[in-house]
Scaffold this motif. Structure first.
Motif, short mmCIF file in Angstrom:
data_model
loop_
_atom_site.label_atom_id
_atom_site.label_comp_id
_atom_site.label_asym_id
_atom_site.label_seq_id
_atom_site.Cartn_x
_atom_site.Cartn_y
_atom_site.Cartn_z
N LEU A 226 0.88 -1.24 -0.05
CA LEU A 226 -0.03 0.04 0.02
C LEU A 226 0.84 1.35 -0.03
O LEU A 226 1.83 1.10 0.76
N THR A 227 0.36 2.28 -0.84
CA THR A 227 1.03 3.34 -0.88
C THR A 227 -0.06 4.56 -0.32
O THR A 227 -1.24 4.53 -0.64
N ARG A 228 0.23 5.38 0.82
CA ARG A 228 -0.77 6.33 1.08
C ARG A 228 -0.39 7.72 0.76
O ARG A 228 0.91 8.18 1.01
N VAL A 229 -1.37 8.50 0.21
CA VAL A 229 -1.21 9.82 -0.01
C VAL A 229 -2.12 10.77 0.96
O VAL A 229 -3.37 10.45 0.94
N THR A 230 -1.89 11.74 1.47
CA THR A 230 -2.76 12.66 2.36
C THR A 230 -2.39 14.03 1.82
O THR A 230 -1.36 14.63 1.93
N LEU A 231 -3.52 14.57 1.42
CA LEU A 231 -3.53 15.94 0.78
C LEU A 231 -3.83 17.00 1.86
O LEU A 231 -4.89 16.74 2.48
N PRO A 232 -2.94 17.85 2.04
CA PRO A 232 -3.26 19.00 3.07
C PRO A 232 -4.25 19.86 2.72
O PRO A 232 -4.60 20.35 1.55
N GLY A 233 -5.04 20.08 3.65
CA GLY A 233 -6.30 21.05 3.46
C GLY A 233 -7.34 20.57 2.75
O GLY A 233 -8.27 21.48 2.31
N VAL A 234 -7.48 19.26 2.57
CA VAL A 234 -8.48 18.86 1.69
C VAL A 234 -9.55 18.06 2.72
O VAL A 234 -8.79 17.28 3.76
N GLY A 235 -10.77 17.97 2.50
CA GLY A 235 -11.68 17.21 3.10
C GLY A 235 -11.94 15.90 2.66
O GLY A 235 -11.11 15.01 2.01
N HIS A 236 -13.27 15.49 2.35
CA HIS A 236 -13.83 14.23 1.89
C HIS A 236 -13.92 13.92 0.53
O HIS A 236 -14.16 12.86 -0.08
N LEU A 237 -13.56 15.12 -0.44
CA LEU A 237 -13.64 15.08 -1.63
C LEU A 237 -12.29 15.49 -2.48
O LEU A 237 -12.19 16.39 -3.22
N PRO A 238 -11.25 14.62 -2.11
CA PRO A 238 -9.83 15.27 -2.77
C PRO A 238 -9.97 15.42 -4.19
O PRO A 238 -9.22 16.20 -4.73
N ASN A 239 -10.58 14.51 -4.97
CA ASN A 239 -10.64 14.87 -6.48
C ASN A 239 -11.35 15.93 -6.98
O ASN A 239 -10.97 16.31 -8.22
N LEU A 240 -12.07 16.43 -6.15
CA LEU A 240 -12.62 17.77 -6.37
C LEU A 240 -12.16 18.89 -5.56
O LEU A 240 -11.96 20.20 -6.57
N GLU A 241 -11.56 18.94 -4.74
CA GLU A 241 -10.94 19.95 -3.87
C GLU A 241 -9.52 20.09 -4.58
O GLU A 241 -9.15 21.20 -4.48
N ARG A 242 -8.68 19.37 -4.69
CA ARG A 242 -7.39 19.41 -5.50
C ARG A 242 -7.34 18.35 -6.48
O ARG A 242 -6.59 17.43 -6.59
N PRO A 243 -7.90 18.64 -7.76
CA PRO A 243 -7.95 17.62 -8.87
C PRO A 243 -6.61 17.74 -9.19
O PRO A 243 -6.22 16.57 -9.71
N GLU A 244 -5.74 18.46 -9.62
CA GLU A 244 -4.58 18.55 -10.23
C GLU A 244 -3.73 17.56 -9.55
O GLU A 244 -2.95 16.64 -9.75
#
Length: 263
Positions: A226-244
Motif C-alpha cells: 500500500l501507498t498512502r497519500v494525504t493531501l493537506p487542507g483537503v476534506g472528503h472530496l480530494p478529487n474535487l478539492e485538489r484535482p491536479e
C-alpha cells in the motif's frame, strides 16, 4: 443487469480503469478525472444503484461487487484498475477481495470499510438529528450531511459548494427507504485486509472526518503493498478539492504498473 439498467460512460483507449462514485453523488464526481485518465486508459464510470440515472427496482437487495463483475464481463474486461471513493471505496474493497484476479491495482479515496467497528464520530452528523423529529426527513439529512465535517472544506469554497449541493440534491432519492440495499461481502472486508495483495493506493485529505483518516491508517498498517497519500487542507472530496494533485497521484501510481498490460 440483475433487474437494473446501469447508466455508464466509456471513454479513452488502453488498460481499463473503473471509477466508483461516493454516496449521494453520481458519475459526475469524476468529471475532472476522465480527461487525464482517458489519455492513457479506457475509463468506465457508472451510476451505482440508487444514484444518478441508473434505473433499478426499489426494495431489491443486491451485491455491488457481483454487479461490478457482471458489468466488466459485459465489456469483456478481465482485469482492471479500480478506483472507489467513500461508499464506492467500500464496494471496491469488497470487489478486490471477492475477485482478486480481476483487479490489477486498487485506488481507495477516503474509503469506508465494511465490517469496521462502529465509531460515534463516523455518523455524528446524522446522530445530531435524532430526537428532533427530522431524522427521517431526506431534506434534513441532506442539510446535515452538507454541514458535516466531511464536507466542511469543500463547502467553504464558493466554486465547489453549489456544485456539491446540487449533485447531492439530485441524489436525494437514494435516501428513500428501500432505494438502495447493497449487501456487503461476507466475511466482511475489515477482517480480511491482509488478503489484498494487489498494489493499492489510498488517498485522503487531512481535513476529512477522523474515521476516514483512521481507515487510511489501518489500511496502511495491514495491506501489504500500500501507498498512502494525504493531501493537506483537503476534506472528503480530494478529487474535487485538489484535482491536479489528485490526478497526479493517481497517474504516478497507475502508469508504471500498467506497462504491457492488456484487458
Amino acid at each position: 443487469m440483475n433487474g437494473a439498467r446501469l447508466h455508464y460512460e466509456l471513454q479513452g483507449d488502453g488498460f481499463p480503469v473503473v471509477l466508483l462514485h461516493g454516496g449521494l453523488l453520481d458519475l459526475r464526481m469524476w468529471d475532472g478525472q476522465v480527461g487525464p485518465l482517458s489519455r492513457h486508459f479506457t475509463t468506465l464510470r457508472y451510476d451505482l444503484r440508487g444514484f444518478g440515472k441508473t434505473q433499478a427496482p426499489v426494495g431489491q437487495p443486491y451485491a455491488p461487487h457481483e454487479e461490478l463483475r457482471a458489468l466488466l464481463d459485459h465489456f469483456s474486461m478481465d482485469r482492471v484498475h479500480v478506483i472507489g471513493h467513500s461508499l464506492g471505496g467500500r464496494f471496491a474493497l469488497d470487489f478486490a477481495l471477492a475477485f482478486p484476479e480481476r483487479v490489477s491495482c486498487l485506488v481507495l479515496v477516503a474509503p469506508g470499510i465494511n465490517g469496521a467497528p462502529p465509531s460515534p464520530q463516523e455518523y455524528a452528523w446524522y446522530m445530531s438529528l435524532m430526537g428532533s423529529g427530522r431524522e427521517k426527513d431526506p431534506q434534513a439529512i441532506i442539510e446535515a450531511w452538507l454541514g458535516s465535517d466531511y464536507l466542511a472544506a469543500a463547502m467553504a469554497r464558493p466554486d465547489l459548494a453549489p456544485v456539491v449541493r446540487q449533485w447531492t440534491l439530485d441524489n436525494m432519492a437514494s435516501m428513500k427507504p428501500g432505494a438502495n440495499l447493497p449487501q456487503p461481502l461476507e466475511p466482511a472486508a475489515h477482517g480480511r485486509l491482509e488478503q489484498l495483495l494487489m498494489p493499492t493506493l489510498v488517498i485522503v485529505g487531512d481535513k476529512d472526518n477522523p474515521v476516514m483518516l483512521k481507515n487510511a491508517e489501518e489500511l496502511a498498517r495491514r495491506v501489504p503493498a500500500l501507498t498512502r497519500v494525504t493531501l493537506p487542507g483537503v476534506g472528503h472530496l480530494p478529487n474535487l478539492e485538489r484535482p491536479e494533485d489528485f490526478n497526479r497521484a493517481v497517474l504516478d501510481f497507475l502508469l508504471p504498473r500498467s506497462v504491457s498490460r492488456s484487458p
